[in-house]
Design a protein around this motif. Structure first.
Motif, PDB file in Angstrom:
ATOM      1  N   GLN A  14       6.421  -9.231   4.941  1.00 58.28           N
ATOM      2  CA  GLN A  14       5.033  -9.677   4.956  1.00 58.28           C
ATOM      3  C   GLN A  14       4.171  -8.436   4.772  1.00 58.28           C
ATOM      4  O   GLN A  14       4.284  -7.488   5.543  1.00 58.28           O
ATOM      5  CB  GLN A  14       4.708 -10.364   6.292  1.00 58.28           C
ATOM      6  N   TYR A  15       3.328  -8.418   3.751  1.00 54.43           N
ATOM      7  CA  TYR A  15       2.534  -7.251   3.416  1.00 54.43           C
ATOM      8  C   TYR A  15       1.104  -7.355   3.938  1.00 54.43           C
ATOM      9  O   TYR A  15       0.460  -8.390   3.815  1.00 54.43           O
ATOM     10  CB  TYR A  15       2.443  -7.071   1.899  1.00 54.43           C
ATOM     11  N   GLY A  16       0.614  -6.239   4.443  1.00 52.21           N
ATOM     12  CA  GLY A  16      -0.793  -6.081   4.802  1.00 52.21           C
ATOM     13  C   GLY A  16      -1.264  -4.782   4.170  1.00 52.21           C
ATOM     14  O   GLY A  16      -0.979  -3.704   4.690  1.00 52.21           O
ATOM     15  N   GLU A  32       1.277 -10.671  -1.334  1.00 51.13           N
ATOM     16  CA  GLU A  32       1.217 -11.176   0.041  1.00 51.13           C
ATOM     17  C   GLU A  32       2.512 -10.930   0.790  1.00 51.13           C
ATOM     18  O   GLU A  32       2.511 -10.613   1.975  1.00 51.13           O
ATOM     19  CB  GLU A  32       0.923 -12.683   0.013  1.00 51.13           C
ATOM     20  N   ARG A  33       3.612 -11.149   0.094  1.00 52.81           N
ATOM     21  CA  ARG A  33       4.921 -11.031   0.732  1.00 52.81           C
ATOM     22  C   ARG A  33       5.992 -10.880  -0.327  1.00 52.81           C
ATOM     23  O   ARG A  33       5.744 -11.093  -1.505  1.00 52.81           O
ATOM     24  CB  ARG A  33       5.187 -12.257   1.591  1.00 52.81           C
ATOM     25  N   TYR A 137      -0.154 -16.650   4.965  1.00 52.01           N
ATOM     26  CA  TYR A 137       1.016 -16.201   5.736  1.00 52.01           C
ATOM     27  C   TYR A 137       0.644 -15.387   6.975  1.00 52.01           C
ATOM     28  O   TYR A 137       1.456 -14.650   7.516  1.00 52.01           O
ATOM     29  CB  TYR A 137       2.009 -15.406   4.873  1.00 52.01           C
ATOM     30  N   ARG A 142       2.218 -11.733   8.636  1.00 50.83           N
ATOM     31  CA  ARG A 142       1.292 -10.933   7.839  1.00 50.83           C
ATOM     32  C   ARG A 142       0.149 -10.374   8.678  1.00 50.83           C
ATOM     33  O   ARG A 142      -0.357  -9.281   8.407  1.00 50.83           O
ATOM     34  CB  ARG A 142       0.758 -11.780   6.680  1.00 50.83           C
TER      35      ARG A 142
END
Length: 161
Positions: A14-16, A32-33, A137, A142
């Motif tokens: 999960q990307y931030g 996003e992921r 997400y 996320r």
């Protein structure tokens, strides 16, 4: 400064992705992921996942990647633990390959830097990351990834003063 926070959750990364210019904002066009390909198995799946992580790192060009350490320490089914360890390792290898600093931070460290309880990092106020609505997400991990990125930006701002 650009920071990519990553939380391993629900079998995916999960990307931030945040950046600080005049203020804190989302990195434009950040994914996003990243989930593993369903149609592949074994080493083909691992290699595909690595290539896609490396591609994301190269496109985003972060100054730092912060992996959110797990709060779970026991009674893991083998498959869940192995999948998490593999994803963390692939992120670390991709960062090393591209010369990007990569660190794994405990939720307690993130919590102290952004003043949000370690057990609920996703409760960080959305305006602090420059958005008004929850990104997709958010509850799948996320939110924790964004909290990690925000914490890293706060730490770098404190260090530069």
């Amino acid at each position: 400064m650009k920071v990519l926070g990553i939380a391993v959750s629900a079998g995916a990364l999960q990307y931030g992705a945040l950046q600080r210019d005049s203020g804190i904002s989302l990195m434009p066009e950040a994914p996003e992921r990243l989930g593993q390909a369903d149609g592949l198995t074994g080493c083909e799946r691992t290699a595909d996942t690595y290539r896609r992580i490396l591609q994301d790192i190269r496109v985003l060009a972060p100054d730092l990647v912060v992996l959110v350490a797990t709060r779970r320490h026991g009674n893991w089914p083998y498959r869940q633990a192995a999948d998490r360890a593999a994803l963390v390792t692939l992120v670390q290898l991709a960062c090393h390959q591209d010369g990007v600093r990569c660190e794994e931070w405990k939720t307690e460290k993130i919590s102290k830097l952004i003043s949000v309880p370690a057990t609920s990092l996703s409760d960080v106020a959305l305006k602090r990351i420059g958005v008004v609505t929850r990104p997709k997400y958010w509850n799948q991990g996320r939110g924790d990834a964004f909290a990690a990125a925000l914490a890293a930006l706060h730490e770098s701002a404190t260090e530069s003063q």
